[in-house]
Design a protein around this motif. Structure first.
Motif, PDB file in Angstrom:
ATOM      1  N   GLU A  58       0.908  -1.343  -0.143  1.00 55.03           N
ATOM      2  CA  GLU A  58       0.027  -0.123   0.082  1.00 55.03           C
ATOM      3  C   GLU A  58       1.015   1.243  -0.077  1.00 55.03           C
ATOM      4  OE1 GLU A  58      -4.393  -1.309   1.946  1.00 55.03           O
ATOM      5  OE2 GLU A  58      -2.589  -0.740   3.544  1.00 55.03           O
ATOM      6  N   PHE A  59       0.382   2.129  -0.587  1.00 53.87           N
ATOM      7  CA  PHE A  59       1.140   3.555  -0.563  1.00 53.87           C
ATOM      8  C   PHE A  59       0.088   4.617  -0.813  1.00 53.87           C
ATOM      9  CE2 PHE A  59       1.278   1.652  -4.840  1.00 53.87           C
ATOM     10  CZ  PHE A  59       0.689   2.493  -5.837  1.00 53.87           C
ATOM     11  N   THR A  60       0.431   5.891  -0.660  1.00 48.47           N
ATOM     12  CA  THR A  60      -0.600   6.850  -0.914  1.00 48.47           C
ATOM     13  C   THR A  60      -0.929   7.316  -2.184  1.00 48.47           C
ATOM     14  OG1 THR A  60       1.079   8.406   0.214  1.00 48.47           O
ATOM     15  CG2 THR A  60      -0.500   7.605   1.715  1.00 48.47           C
ATOM     16  N   ILE A  61      -1.969   7.613  -2.660  1.00 50.26           N
ATOM     17  CA  ILE A  61      -2.232   7.922  -3.931  1.00 50.26           C
ATOM     18  C   ILE A  61      -1.660   9.173  -4.595  1.00 50.26           C
ATOM     19  CG2 ILE A  61      -4.695   9.128  -3.615  1.00 50.26           C
ATOM     20  CD1 ILE A  61      -5.798   7.710  -6.261  1.00 50.26           C
ATOM     21  N   GLN A  62      -1.541  10.227  -3.523  1.00 56.16           N
ATOM     22  CA  GLN A  62      -0.837  11.508  -3.812  1.00 56.16           C
ATOM     23  C   GLN A  62      -1.828  12.155  -5.040  1.00 56.16           C
ATOM     24  OE1 GLN A  62       1.099  13.130  -1.751  1.00 56.16           O
ATOM     25  NE2 GLN A  62       0.982  11.294  -0.392  1.00 56.16           N
ATOM     26  N   SER A  63      -0.853  12.770  -6.243  1.00 57.84           N
ATOM     27  CA  SER A  63      -1.543  13.381  -7.156  1.00 57.84           C
ATOM     28  C   SER A  63      -2.222  12.468  -8.215  1.00 57.84           C
ATOM     29  CB  SER A  63      -0.475  14.046  -8.126  1.00 57.84           C
ATOM     30  OG  SER A  63       0.108  15.108  -7.378  1.00 57.84           O
ATOM     31  N   ILE A  64      -2.227  11.121  -8.056  1.00 52.36           N
ATOM     32  CA  ILE A  64      -2.810  10.460  -9.114  1.00 52.36           C
ATOM     33  C   ILE A  64      -4.659  10.295  -8.738  1.00 52.36           C
ATOM     34  CG2 ILE A  64      -3.255   7.847  -9.658  1.00 52.36           C
ATOM     35  CD1 ILE A  64      -0.392   7.465  -9.223  1.00 52.36           C
ATOM     36  N   SER A  65      -4.737  11.183  -7.583  1.00 50.69           N
ATOM     37  CA  SER A  65      -6.196  11.416  -7.179  1.00 50.69           C
ATOM     38  C   SER A  65      -6.505  12.449  -7.972  1.00 50.69           C
ATOM     39  CB  SER A  65      -6.455  11.767  -5.649  1.00 50.69           C
ATOM     40  OG  SER A  65      -5.588  13.093  -5.381  1.00 50.69           O
ATOM     41  N   LYS A  66      -5.704  13.223  -8.559  1.00 53.38           N
ATOM     42  CA  LYS A  66      -6.378  14.531  -9.111  1.00 53.38           C
ATOM     43  C   LYS A  66      -7.200  14.160 -10.400  1.00 53.38           C
ATOM     44  CE  LYS A  66      -2.010  17.125  -8.162  1.00 53.38           C
ATOM     45  NZ  LYS A  66      -0.854  17.583  -8.560  1.00 53.38           N
ATOM     46  N   PRO A  67      -7.211  13.225 -11.226  1.00 56.08           N
ATOM     47  CA  PRO A  67      -8.013  12.878 -12.335  1.00 56.08           C
ATOM     48  C   PRO A  67      -9.338  12.577 -11.752  1.00 56.08           C
ATOM     49  CG  PRO A  67      -5.965  11.961 -12.750  1.00 56.08           C
ATOM     50  CD  PRO A  67      -5.839  12.573 -11.549  1.00 56.08           C
ATOM     51  N   PHE A  68      -9.333  11.725 -10.697  1.00 58.82           N
ATOM     52  CA  PHE A  68     -10.666  11.412 -10.013  1.00 58.82           C
ATOM     53  C   PHE A  68     -11.333  12.356  -9.432  1.00 58.82           C
ATOM     54  CE2 PHE A  68      -7.485   7.878 -10.499  1.00 58.82           C
ATOM     55  CZ  PHE A  68      -7.946   7.274 -11.621  1.00 58.82           C
ATOM     56  N   VAL A  69     -10.769  13.175  -8.756  1.00 57.97           N
ATOM     57  CA  VAL A  69     -11.365  14.425  -8.251  1.00 57.97           C
ATOM     58  C   VAL A  69     -12.073  15.440  -9.403  1.00 57.97           C
ATOM     59  CG1 VAL A  69     -11.168  16.417  -6.795  1.00 57.97           C
ATOM     60  CG2 VAL A  69     -10.146  14.209  -6.159  1.00 57.97           C
ATOM     61  N   LEU A  70     -11.187  15.363 -10.426  1.00 59.64           N
ATOM     62  CA  LEU A  70     -11.718  16.204 -11.642  1.00 59.64           C
ATOM     63  C   LEU A  70     -12.852  15.301 -12.262  1.00 59.64           C
ATOM     64  CD1 LEU A  70     -11.449  18.296 -13.686  1.00 59.64           C
ATOM     65  CD2 LEU A  70      -9.908  16.756 -14.888  1.00 59.64           C
ATOM     66  N   ALA A  71     -13.130  14.200 -12.108  1.00 60.97           N
ATOM     67  CA  ALA A  71     -14.241  13.617 -12.538  1.00 60.97           C
ATOM     68  C   ALA A  71     -15.394  13.739 -11.674  1.00 60.97           C
ATOM     69  CB  ALA A  71     -13.973  12.059 -12.706  1.00 60.97           C
ATOM     70  N   LEU A  72     -15.070  13.935 -10.346  1.00 58.82           N
ATOM     71  CA  LEU A  72     -16.161  14.178  -9.483  1.00 58.82           C
ATOM     72  C   LEU A  72     -16.707  15.687  -9.701  1.00 58.82           C
ATOM     73  CD1 LEU A  72     -18.216  13.491  -7.042  1.00 58.82           C
ATOM     74  CD2 LEU A  72     -16.092  13.991  -5.603  1.00 58.82           C
ATOM     75  N   ALA A  73     -15.764  16.573  -9.999  1.00 54.94           N
ATOM     76  CA  ALA A  73     -16.121  17.859 -10.110  1.00 54.94           C
ATOM     77  C   ALA A  73     -16.956  18.033 -11.310  1.00 54.94           C
ATOM     78  CB  ALA A  73     -15.006  18.791 -10.208  1.00 54.94           C
ATOM     79  N   LEU A  74     -16.536  17.389 -12.379  1.00 60.18           N
ATOM     80  CA  LEU A  74     -17.258  17.233 -13.636  1.00 60.18           C
ATOM     81  C   LEU A  74     -18.751  17.045 -13.645  1.00 60.18           C
ATOM     82  CD1 LEU A  74     -14.403  16.508 -16.108  1.00 60.18           C
ATOM     83  CD2 LEU A  74     -15.157  18.722 -16.153  1.00 60.18           C
ATOM     84  N   ALA A  75     -18.423  15.750 -12.804  1.00 55.79           N
ATOM     85  CA  ALA A  75     -20.067  15.185 -12.767  1.00 55.79           C
ATOM     86  C   ALA A  75     -20.987  15.976 -11.869  1.00 55.79           C
ATOM     87  CB  ALA A  75     -19.884  13.750 -12.065  1.00 55.79           C
ATOM     88  N   GLU A  76     -20.582  16.815 -10.796  1.00 58.42           N
ATOM     89  CA  GLU A  76     -21.114  17.433  -9.962  1.00 58.42           C
ATOM     90  C   GLU A  76     -21.482  18.791 -10.468  1.00 58.42           C
ATOM     91  OE1 GLU A  76     -22.391  17.103  -6.989  1.00 58.42           O
ATOM     92  OE2 GLU A  76     -21.622  15.147  -6.255  1.00 58.42           O
ATOM     93  N   LYS A  77     -20.618  19.321 -11.171  1.00 54.51           N
ATOM     94  CA  LYS A  77     -20.647  20.705 -11.808  1.00 54.51           C
ATOM     95  C   LYS A  77     -21.052  21.069 -13.362  1.00 54.51           C
ATOM     96  CE  LYS A  77     -20.095  22.655  -7.456  1.00 54.51           C
ATOM     97  NZ  LYS A  77     -20.891  23.510  -6.870  1.00 54.51           N
ATOM     98  N   GLY A  78     -20.189  20.189 -14.012  1.00 57.28           N
ATOM     99  CA  GLY A  78     -20.296  20.461 -15.364  1.00 57.28           C
ATOM    100  C   GLY A  78     -19.150  20.931 -16.095  1.00 57.28           C
TER     101      GLY A  78
END
Length: 390
Positions: A58-78
């Motif tokens: 196991e290791f921390t995701i760090q900046s690889i989280s960025k695309p998936f939080v972007l996906a959440l923002a796009l899904a929530e806000k457009g």
């Protein structure tokens, strides 16, 4: 061991002797990582996870989280709302650079730290815990299992994160982020501290590869257009100031993280991930980059390679002079539709006018709008033809 796993193991052992680079040292918890850890994983369309090496580390995701939080923002806000706060252009600068537009203060893209903080600030929630919970739920859906925060790494990130706080204050001064700066920054620190394995990253990458559907769980996580937008930005911005050379050499949308993780996406083919804590001067894992580059070459995954199946979809003819069936399969794009139309004309020209012809398209995996327009116009002149799509 199946042939694909054998190939992964072979590539892993070829890359293993490389010892350049060192773990990130600006976050104390990351500096203590075992530099010899090495893992590689691939997930295909049927959801089978193939992995070799230290695939359960196991290791921390760090900046690889960025695309998936972007996906959440796009899904929530457009898309328009997101692009109002963060751009989509390569910065050509390191991940922690102050890459802000001179007048608006908008960050260059969501893959650098400033852009990622702005993106995280778009996630709804009253406080850090609310926003983090939404992010964790989204990333867990991508991974196909519950993820959680490494509290020790989070504390270390928060303790040493003054540059990110400075970036957030600059964003706040330009009204790029709303609400308290500390909520935006601490949410960002927590998203970066989620624990994953290389297997998780490969599943997450595969979910983007297959248009937002997790191939392991079968669950649609995000809309196809959201996945496409995320991959578009990853392709030009995901590897920081190495993004251009990465696209040239590897040809896959990708994202790296300073804990040593790396994921890459071969659309409609594979999700790929690698892990090794030793980093280069760009902040990318030396051996993970080498693993994915070699895999892209051996598996033929470069995005810009020619793919004949798109221009030549599967087609078979059945029947005789009293009735004919044309069966289609694979993906039908505009170029492929031109080929199908030419074949249909040849079939029509060799049959009496009253002979029925059925075009069975039930095995088509995907049909693009331009292809439908081409086929529809052809069928208008063929009254005895039947189109089956369900």
């Amino acid at each position: 061991m199946d042939p694909i796993t054998e190939l992964l193991a072979e590539v892993l052992e070829e890359i293993r002797p490389r010892d350049a680079g060192a773990p990130a040292d600006y976050i104390p918890e990351l500096a203590s990582a075992d530099p010899d850890l090495l893992a590689f994983s691939v997930v295909g369309p049927r959801g089978r996870v193939r992995s070799v090496g230290d695939d359960h580390a196991e290791f921390t995701i760090q900046s690889i989280s960025k695309p998936f939080v972007l996906a959440l923002a796009l899904a929530e806000k457009g898309r328009d709302a997101v692009l109002g706060r963060v751009g989509a252009e390569p910065s050509g600068e390191p991940f922690n650079a102050i890459s802000l537009e001179p007048v608006t203060g908008r960050p260059a893209n969501p893959m650098i730290n400033a852009g990622a903080i702005a993106t995280s600030a778009l996630i709804p929630g009253d406080d850090v815990d609310d926003r983090t919970a939404r992010i964790v739920d989204m990333l867990s859906a991508f991974a196909g299992r519950s993820l959680w925060v490494d509290e020790a790494v989070y504390a270390s990130e928060s303790l040493t994160g003054e540059r990110n706080r400075a970036l957030a204050h600059l964003l706040k001064s330009h009204a790029v982020i709303d609400g308290p700066v500390d909520v935006a920054v601490e949410t960002y620190f927590r998203q970066c501290s989620l624990l994953v394995t290389v297997r998780d990253l490969a599943v997450m990458a595969a979910t983007l590869a297959f248009g937002g559907v997790n191939p392991v769980t079968g669950r649609r996580v995000v809309d196809e257009r959201v996945a496409r937008d995320v991959l578009s930005i990853m392709s030009s911005c995901g590897m920081y100031d190495y993004s251009g050379e990465w696209l040239l050499r590897v040809g896959l949308p990708a994202k790296s993280g300073v804990s040593g993780g790396l994921m890459a996406v071969a659309p409609s083919q594979f999700g790929v991930a690698a892990f090794s804590p030793r980093l280069d001067t760009h902040g990318n894992s030396v051996r993970a980059v080498a693993l994915v580059e070699e895999a892209s070459e051996r598996f033929g995954m470069h995005l810009l390679e020619p793919h004949e199946s798109v221009a030549s979809p599967a087609l078979s003819l059945h029947g005789d002079d009293t009735a004919r069936v044309v069966r289609l399969g694979g993906e039908l794009g505009y170029a492929g539709a031109e080929r199908i139309v030419a074949i249909l004309r040849d079939v029509a020209g060799g049959l009496p006018e009253d002979v029925p012809v059925t075009v069975d398209a039930r095995e088509l995996g995907r049909t693009h709008p331009g292809a439908l327009v081409a086929l529809r116009s052809e069928f208008e002149d063929l009254p005895n033809w039947i189109w089956l799509s369900e």
